[in-house]
Design a protein around this motif. Structure first.
Motif, mmCIF file in Angstrom:
data_model
loop_
_atom_site.group_PDB
_atom_site.id
_atom_site.type_symbol
_atom_site.label_atom_id
_atom_site.label_comp_id
_atom_site.label_asym_id
_atom_site.label_seq_id
_atom_site.Cartn_x
_atom_site.Cartn_y
_atom_site.Cartn_z
ATOM 1 N N GLU A 24 0.845 -1.143 0.071
ATOM 2 C CA GLU A 24 -0.213 -0.099 -0.025
ATOM 3 C C GLU A 24 0.715 1.316 0.227
ATOM 4 O OE1 GLU A 24 -0.440 -2.525 2.099
ATOM 5 O OE2 GLU A 24 -2.093 -3.520 1.159
ATOM 6 N N GLU A 25 1.885 1.267 0.859
ATOM 7 C CA GLU A 25 2.821 2.489 0.863
ATOM 8 C C GLU A 25 3.788 2.552 -0.461
ATOM 9 O OE1 GLU A 25 3.932 2.620 5.767
ATOM 10 O OE2 GLU A 25 5.013 1.000 4.441
ATOM 11 N N PHE A 26 4.144 1.515 -1.053
ATOM 12 C CA PHE A 26 4.714 1.392 -2.208
ATOM 13 C C PHE A 26 4.204 2.070 -3.412
ATOM 14 C CE2 PHE A 26 6.165 -0.503 -6.196
ATOM 15 C CZ PHE A 26 7.427 -0.204 -6.284
ATOM 16 N N MET A 27 2.582 1.780 -3.616
ATOM 17 C CA MET A 27 2.045 2.240 -4.588
ATOM 18 C C MET A 27 1.513 3.471 -4.683
ATOM 19 S SD MET A 27 -1.712 0.149 -4.547
ATOM 20 C CE MET A 27 -0.797 -1.457 -4.778
ATOM 21 N N GLN A 28 1.614 4.280 -3.275
ATOM 22 C CA GLN A 28 1.079 5.635 -3.479
ATOM 23 C C GLN A 28 1.453 6.572 -3.965
ATOM 24 O OE1 GLN A 28 1.319 6.766 0.849
ATOM 25 N NE2 GLN A 28 -0.087 5.468 1.698
ATOM 26 N N PRO A 29 2.746 6.856 -4.528
ATOM 27 C CA PRO A 29 3.254 7.844 -5.480
ATOM 28 C C PRO A 29 2.841 7.328 -6.769
ATOM 29 C CG PRO A 29 5.155 6.610 -4.682
ATOM 30 C CD PRO A 29 3.855 6.232 -3.776
ATOM 31 N N TYR A 30 2.429 6.265 -7.042
ATOM 32 C CA TYR A 30 2.143 5.697 -8.537
ATOM 33 C C TYR A 30 0.690 5.896 -8.785
ATOM 34 C CZ TYR A 30 6.630 3.810 -8.512
ATOM 35 O OH TYR A 30 7.921 3.440 -8.318
ATOM 36 N N VAL A 31 -0.117 5.721 -7.596
ATOM 37 C CA VAL A 31 -1.288 6.096 -7.856
ATOM 38 C C VAL A 31 -1.764 7.697 -8.184
ATOM 39 C CG1 VAL A 31 -3.721 6.206 -6.411
ATOM 40 C CG2 VAL A 31 -2.110 4.167 -6.344
ATOM 41 N N ARG A 32 -0.951 8.360 -7.327
ATOM 42 C CA ARG A 32 -1.127 10.124 -7.351
ATOM 43 C C ARG A 32 -0.605 10.096 -8.981
ATOM 44 N NH1 ARG A 32 0.910 10.085 -2.191
ATOM 45 N NH2 ARG A 32 2.981 10.332 -2.781
ATOM 46 N N MET A 33 0.236 9.510 -9.480
ATOM 47 C CA MET A 33 0.839 9.750 -10.926
ATOM 48 C C MET A 33 -0.345 9.117 -11.695
ATOM 49 S SD MET A 33 2.042 7.866 -13.603
ATOM 50 C CE MET A 33 2.202 6.294 -12.831
ATOM 51 N N LYS A 34 -0.810 8.119 -11.550
ATOM 52 C CA LYS A 34 -1.963 7.648 -12.473
ATOM 53 C C LYS A 34 -3.098 8.941 -12.579
ATOM 54 C CE LYS A 34 -5.012 4.942 -14.568
ATOM 55 N NZ LYS A 34 -4.867 4.894 -15.995
ATOM 56 N N GLN A 35 -3.382 9.533 -11.371
ATOM 57 C CA GLN A 35 -4.456 10.453 -11.271
ATOM 58 C C GLN A 35 -4.093 11.721 -12.186
ATOM 59 O OE1 GLN A 35 -4.657 11.022 -7.064
ATOM 60 N NE2 GLN A 35 -6.140 9.339 -6.774
ATOM 61 N N ALA A 36 -2.796 12.065 -12.116
ATOM 62 C CA ALA A 36 -2.462 13.240 -12.888
ATOM 63 C C ALA A 36 -2.485 12.673 -14.342
ATOM 64 C CB ALA A 36 -0.835 13.709 -12.571
ATOM 65 N N ALA A 37 -2.139 11.575 -14.710
ATOM 66 C CA ALA A 37 -2.186 11.058 -16.153
ATOM 67 C C ALA A 37 -3.329 11.018 -16.716
ATOM 68 C CB ALA A 37 -1.457 9.631 -16.162
ATOM 69 N N ASP A 38 -4.361 10.443 -15.853
ATOM 70 C CA ASP A 38 -5.939 10.530 -16.367
ATOM 71 C C ASP A 38 -6.313 12.022 -16.737
ATOM 72 O OD1 ASP A 38 -5.870 7.816 -16.057
ATOM 73 O OD2 ASP A 38 -6.920 7.747 -14.191
ATOM 74 N N LYS A 39 -5.759 12.887 -15.643
ATOM 75 C CA LYS A 39 -6.481 14.300 -16.008
ATOM 76 C C LYS A 39 -5.888 14.644 -17.407
ATOM 77 C CE LYS A 39 -5.791 16.560 -12.150
ATOM 78 N NZ LYS A 39 -4.900 17.444 -11.177
#
Length: 309
Positions: free
Chosen positions: A58-73
């Motif tokens: 869960e901790e490992f994936m946090q920055p990648y999830v934020r990156m994915k949100q920016a990519a989707d935007k």
């Protein structure tokens, strides 16, 4: 279809994903090859240093999830990812066990951000018999995770260097790559293994690029596109090592690359692994350099999709 992008190294800042992805969109990016960090060691004892891979999933994936949100935007996709390597070292059981843990975190993160495939380098060994045994054992360990997450595992054609000489590594031959992919998918009972064709690696070993692509056929999942002089793994932009420059007869033939992709009806991503372009270019010129690479990708796409003459 044939979305164009590059590896994330050199331009993606996890500290500022919104700014990075807004910039990428402005430069013409449509997708990206998501790179995961390499392991670091405390030489000479080769102790694995603390890293992000020591975090929980869960901790490992946090920055990648934020990156994915920016990519989707910004309307930018994730074509595939690149796992750390090597995944196996002879006699280094601590490293090998840790790499399986790291790969699980990578694959679960890929699933969380909608990344459909991850490149996991196979291992080159001293004989083809040892190589086959080791790689099949390693990929068997990852089969259940591939099925569970839906993330396809891609092998890649590799080279090795011995006393300054570039030699064939695992999957350097197209027929060998096909043997691995078909055997693994047959054993898995589903299409959970594919192939990443690295055109630069093929050129280092003077392979016929069109033959390699046509032999792979439907097994081709993704691409690593970069240029070299046929002697060094330069990771430069296409057409920078022209075969007519100083009579360089071992430079990459991009017409064979385009023809091979046309021949097999390839419709995956067009991702460049040209990180040395930004390494060697002053920062004020990075935007124009990256935009140029993306434009080359769009040129390739136009040629691949053009009607037969």
């Amino acid at each position: 279809m044939l979305e164009v992008g590059t590896q994330t190294a050199g331009w993606l800042s996890f500290a500022d994903p919104d700014g990075s992805l807004e910039r990428a969109k402005r430069l013409g990016f449509e997708t990206m090859d998501l790179g995961f960090p390499q392991l670091s060691y405390d030489a000479p004892n080769q102790t694995i240093l603390p890293s992000r891979y020591d975090l929980t999933v869960e901790e490992f994936m946090q920055p990648y999830v934020r990156m994915k949100q920016a990519a989707d935007k910004n309307g930018i996709g994730i074509a595939h990812a690149h796992a750390p390597f090597p995944i196996w070292r002879k006699g280094e059981e601590a490293h090998n066990a840790f790499m399986m843990t790291a790969l699980e975190k990578v694959m679960r993160t890929c699933a969380a951000v909608g990344c459909p495939a991850v490149v996991v380098h196979p291992v080159t060994r001293s004989t083809k018999e040892k190589e086959w045994e080791t790689n099949m054992q390693l990929y068997r360990q990852l089969m259940p995770l591939a099925k569970e997450t839906g993330v396809k595992i891609c092998l890649e054609n590799l080279f090795t260097v011995n006393t300054g000489r570039v030699l064939e590594g695992v999957c350097a031959d197209a027929e060998e790559a096909v043997r691995y992919i078909d055997a693994l998918n047959a054993e898995a009972g589903c299409d959970c293994f594919g192939f990443c064709f690295d055109v630069g690696h093929a050129n280092l070993l003077h392979k016929n690029i069109r033959h390699y692509l046509e032999t792979l056929g439907h097994r081709l999942t993704c691409l690593h596109i970069h240029d070299n002089d046929g002697q060094n793994d330069l990771h430069m932009a296409p057409y920078t090592q022209t075969r007519y420059y100083k009579k360089c007869t071992c430079a990459l033939d991009w017409e064979l690359f385009i023809a091979g992709l046309r021949s097999i009806g390839y419709r995956g991503s067009m991702c460049f692994e040209t990180f040395r372009v930004t390494d060697l270019t002053p920062k004020p010129l990075w935007d124009s350099a990256l935009a140029h690479i993306i434009n080359i990708g769009k040129y390739f796409r136009d040629r691949i999709l053009a009607p037969e003459e």
